[in-house]
Design an enzyme around this catalytic site. Structure first.
Site, mmCIF file in Angstrom:
data_model
loop_
_atom_site.group_PDB
_atom_site.id
_atom_site.type_symbol
_atom_site.label_atom_id
_atom_site.label_comp_id
_atom_site.label_asym_id
_atom_site.label_seq_id
_atom_site.Cartn_x
_atom_site.Cartn_y
_atom_site.Cartn_z
ATOM 1 N N ARG A 226 0.805 -1.228 0.037
ATOM 2 C CA ARG A 226 0.090 0.070 0.019
ATOM 3 C C ARG A 226 0.825 1.411 0.012
ATOM 4 N NH1 ARG A 226 -3.615 -2.720 -1.580
ATOM 5 N NH2 ARG A 226 -5.224 -3.356 -0.654
ATOM 6 N N HIS A 274 -0.803 -0.083 -9.806
ATOM 7 C CA HIS A 274 -1.377 -0.934 -8.966
ATOM 8 C C HIS A 274 -1.876 -2.085 -9.596
ATOM 9 C CE1 HIS A 274 -3.898 -1.200 -4.884
ATOM 10 N NE2 HIS A 274 -3.476 -2.463 -5.463
HETATM 11 P P1 NDP Z 1 -1.427 -11.934 4.878
HETATM 12 O O1 NDP Z 1 -2.418 -11.240 6.011
HETATM 13 O O2 NDP Z 1 -1.869 -13.310 4.392
HETATM 14 O O3 NDP Z 1 -0.160 -11.652 5.362
HETATM 15 C C1 NDP Z 1 0.361 -10.628 5.922
HETATM 16 C C2 NDP Z 1 1.799 -10.669 6.670
HETATM 17 O O4 NDP Z 1 2.269 -9.420 7.098
HETATM 18 C C3 NDP Z 1 1.948 -11.874 7.722
HETATM 19 O O5 NDP Z 1 3.162 -12.579 7.478
HETATM 20 C C4 NDP Z 1 2.012 -10.880 8.951
HETATM 21 O O6 NDP Z 1 2.878 -11.548 10.133
HETATM 22 C C5 NDP Z 1 2.792 -9.733 8.443
HETATM 23 N N1 NDP Z 1 2.499 -8.438 9.174
HETATM 24 C C6 NDP Z 1 1.467 -7.996 9.513
HETATM 25 N N2 NDP Z 1 1.622 -6.947 10.503
HETATM 26 C C7 NDP Z 1 2.795 -6.874 10.810
HETATM 27 C C8 NDP Z 1 3.746 -6.071 11.634
HETATM 28 N N3 NDP Z 1 3.500 -5.139 12.606
HETATM 29 N N4 NDP Z 1 4.992 -6.622 11.811
HETATM 30 C C9 NDP Z 1 5.432 -7.528 11.153
HETATM 31 N N5 NDP Z 1 4.695 -8.404 10.189
HETATM 32 C C10 NDP Z 1 3.493 -8.093 10.182
HETATM 33 O O7 NDP Z 1 -1.780 -10.673 3.618
HETATM 34 P P2 NDP Z 1 -1.516 -11.057 2.000
HETATM 35 O O8 NDP Z 1 -0.208 -11.860 1.951
HETATM 36 O O9 NDP Z 1 -2.592 -11.830 1.189
HETATM 37 O O10 NDP Z 1 -1.377 -9.523 1.429
HETATM 38 C C11 NDP Z 1 -0.570 -8.564 1.962
HETATM 39 C C12 NDP Z 1 -1.033 -7.168 1.414
HETATM 40 O O11 NDP Z 1 -0.672 -7.353 -0.074
HETATM 41 C C13 NDP Z 1 -2.421 -6.739 1.473
HETATM 42 O O12 NDP Z 1 -2.712 -6.533 2.781
HETATM 43 C C14 NDP Z 1 -2.487 -5.716 0.451
HETATM 44 O O13 NDP Z 1 -2.112 -4.580 0.960
HETATM 45 C C15 NDP Z 1 -1.438 -6.048 -0.572
HETATM 46 N N6 NDP Z 1 -1.817 -6.465 -2.053
HETATM 47 C C16 NDP Z 1 -1.524 -5.728 -2.946
HETATM 48 C C17 NDP Z 1 -1.939 -5.924 -4.373
HETATM 49 C C18 NDP Z 1 -1.445 -5.271 -5.208
HETATM 50 O O14 NDP Z 1 -1.853 -5.301 -6.505
HETATM 51 N N7 NDP Z 1 -0.541 -4.360 -5.262
HETATM 52 C C19 NDP Z 1 -2.903 -7.125 -4.390
HETATM 53 C C20 NDP Z 1 -2.951 -7.965 -3.165
HETATM 54 C C21 NDP Z 1 -2.585 -7.490 -1.992
HETATM 55 P P3 NDP Z 1 2.008 -12.866 10.789
HETATM 56 O O15 NDP Z 1 2.319 -13.698 9.619
HETATM 57 O O16 NDP Z 1 2.983 -13.098 11.931
HETATM 58 O O17 NDP Z 1 0.658 -12.522 11.101
HETATM 59 C C1 OXD Z 2 -5.884 -6.217 -3.013
HETATM 60 C C2 OXD Z 2 -5.292 -5.313 -4.002
HETATM 61 O O1 OXD Z 2 -5.548 -5.761 -1.805
HETATM 62 O O2 OXD Z 2 -5.682 -5.474 -5.155
HETATM 63 O O3 OXD Z 2 -6.197 -7.131 -3.438
HETATM 64 O O4 OXD Z 2 -4.411 -4.519 -3.778
#
Ligand code: NDP
Ligand code: OXD
Length: 314
Positions: A226, A274
């Site tokens: 993001r 994006h």
């Molecule tokens: P998940 O919820 O599966 O994974 C999130 C990861 O971040 C977990 O490993 C979590 O740790 C870690 N995390 C969260 N908070 C913290 C913190 N404070 N400190 C350290 N680690 C942290 O999410 P996804 O992998 O499915 O997606 C991640 C992000 O990607 C989405 O939220 C979205 O914003 C972005 N995205 C962007 C897209 C694009 O087109 N650019 C498309 C899809 C998603 P733990 O495992 O220990 O909980």
């Molecule tokens: C998502 C994205 O969060 O597309 O799925 O950014």
């Protein structure tokens, strides 16, 4: 064929509803699904992307709010119906896209492909000294559904891979770091930095002058999570000082990226709109419909894969 007597309301901004409604009707015969409009009847489940607050205010009976993306940061800014469970996409074809996008960005920089392209454009047959991938360790912030897949894909190319998450992880080929206590060690061990964190109060602005300065000299930032994870001016200052060699940015504080934003023209920044991992309709409908069917059979919403922990914010 199973019949489900449930009412579903669809409210995805910037999306043509009809093909989605048709796909849901095919996947859940008998379910009553229609596009939301002000004054629409109360529904049990919602399929949403960036709905307005009015939508939530008018749908107090919602039990399941199914997000057609992985990130729920925008949704969690709204006042949600009491007791509703938010369920985000759990991969649904996104992780392979994210892996190819991030690997492409890493390889493009590591192999100096932009430099070759510029030479070729001038008719130059040039060579650059081969680089050692051991000098380009890759740090992945966030080892969830997307981050883990990306980490495994990058490791396939034999780069050293570091991963940082909230809780400790054991992933083959990935050196794990967890929590704020280990953030500094993670950063100093990394040259590429890939952000795949959810946007929460704990991760906003996490890519800032202090953290990015800890990367190895010649660092390269890839933000595919993001825009609000990154402090824009801090990135530009570190690129201009030479500490960072470049950045690939797919997400921005304001989207579309405003025409006068410095990122568009910075020679060390690659901008994409994006698009690193798109929502795929077929996979998304199949996943959400299967979850709704599971709920109809008695599965608690909070136990579905992708059910969001509202305290953690992801
Ligand atoms: P998940 O919820 O599966 O994974 C999130 C990861 O971040 C977990 O490993 C979590 O740790 C870690 N995390 C969260 N908070 C913290 C913190 N404070 N400190 C350290 N680690 C942290 O999410 P996804 O992998 O499915 O997606 C991640 C992000 O990607 C989405 O939220 C979205 O914003 C972005 N995205 C962007 C897209 C694009 O087109 N650019 C498309 C899809 C998603 P733990 O495992 O220990 O909980
Ligand atoms: C998502 C994205 O969060 O597309 O799925 O950014």
């Amino acid at each position: 064929m199973t019949e489900f007597l449930m009412r579903i309301t669809f409210c995805c901004t910037h999306t043509k509803a009809e093909p989605w409604l048709a796909a849901f009707r095919a996947a859940l015969p008998g379910a009553d699904i229609s596009e939301w409009a002000p004054g629409a009847p109360q529904a049990e489940h919602a399929v949403v992307w960036s709905p307005p607050q009015q939508f939530m205010d008018e749908q107090p009976a919602l039990k399941g709010i199914f997000n057609t993306g992985a990130g729920v940061d925008a949704l969690l800014k709204l006042r949600l119906p009491a007791g509703a469970t938010v369920v985000r996409l759990d991969d649904a074809g996104m992780s392979v896209q994210m892996a190819e996008f991030v690997c492409h960005a890493i390889i493009r920089h590591f192999r100096e492909l932009d430099g070759y392209e510029a030479d070729v454009a001038q008719g130059k047959w040039s060579f650059r000294k081969p680089r050692s991938r051991g000098d380009f360790p890759v740090g992945i912030m966030g080892l969830g559904v997307l981050g883990e897949r990306v980490a495994r894909a990058v490791a396939q190319f034999e780069f050293p891979v570091n991963g940082w998450s909230r809780s400790p992880k054991a992933i083959d080929g990935v050196r794990g770091f967890a929590g704020m206590d280990q953030l500094n060690d993670f950063l100093v061990a990394s040259r590429f930095l890939v952000c795949l964190l959810p946007l929460t109060p704990g991760t906003q602005d996490i890519l800032n002058r202090a953290t990015l300065s800890r990367l190895q000299p010649g660092g390269y930032v890839i933000n595919v999570a993001r825009g609000a994870h990154l402090v824009d001016d801090d990135l530009i200052a570190l690129l201009d000082s030479g500490h960072l060699a470049g950045a690939t940015l797919d997400v921005f504080r304001t989207e579309p990226l405003p025409p006068d934003h410095a990122f568009w023209r910075h020679p060390k920044i690659t901008v994409t709109p994006h698009t690193s991992a798109r929502t795929l309709r077929e996979e998304t409908v199949a996943q959400i419909a299967a979850k709704m069917a599971a709920v109809a059979r008695g599965e608690p919403l909070a136990r579905l894969p992708g059910a969001v922990d509202l305290q953690k914010g992801y």
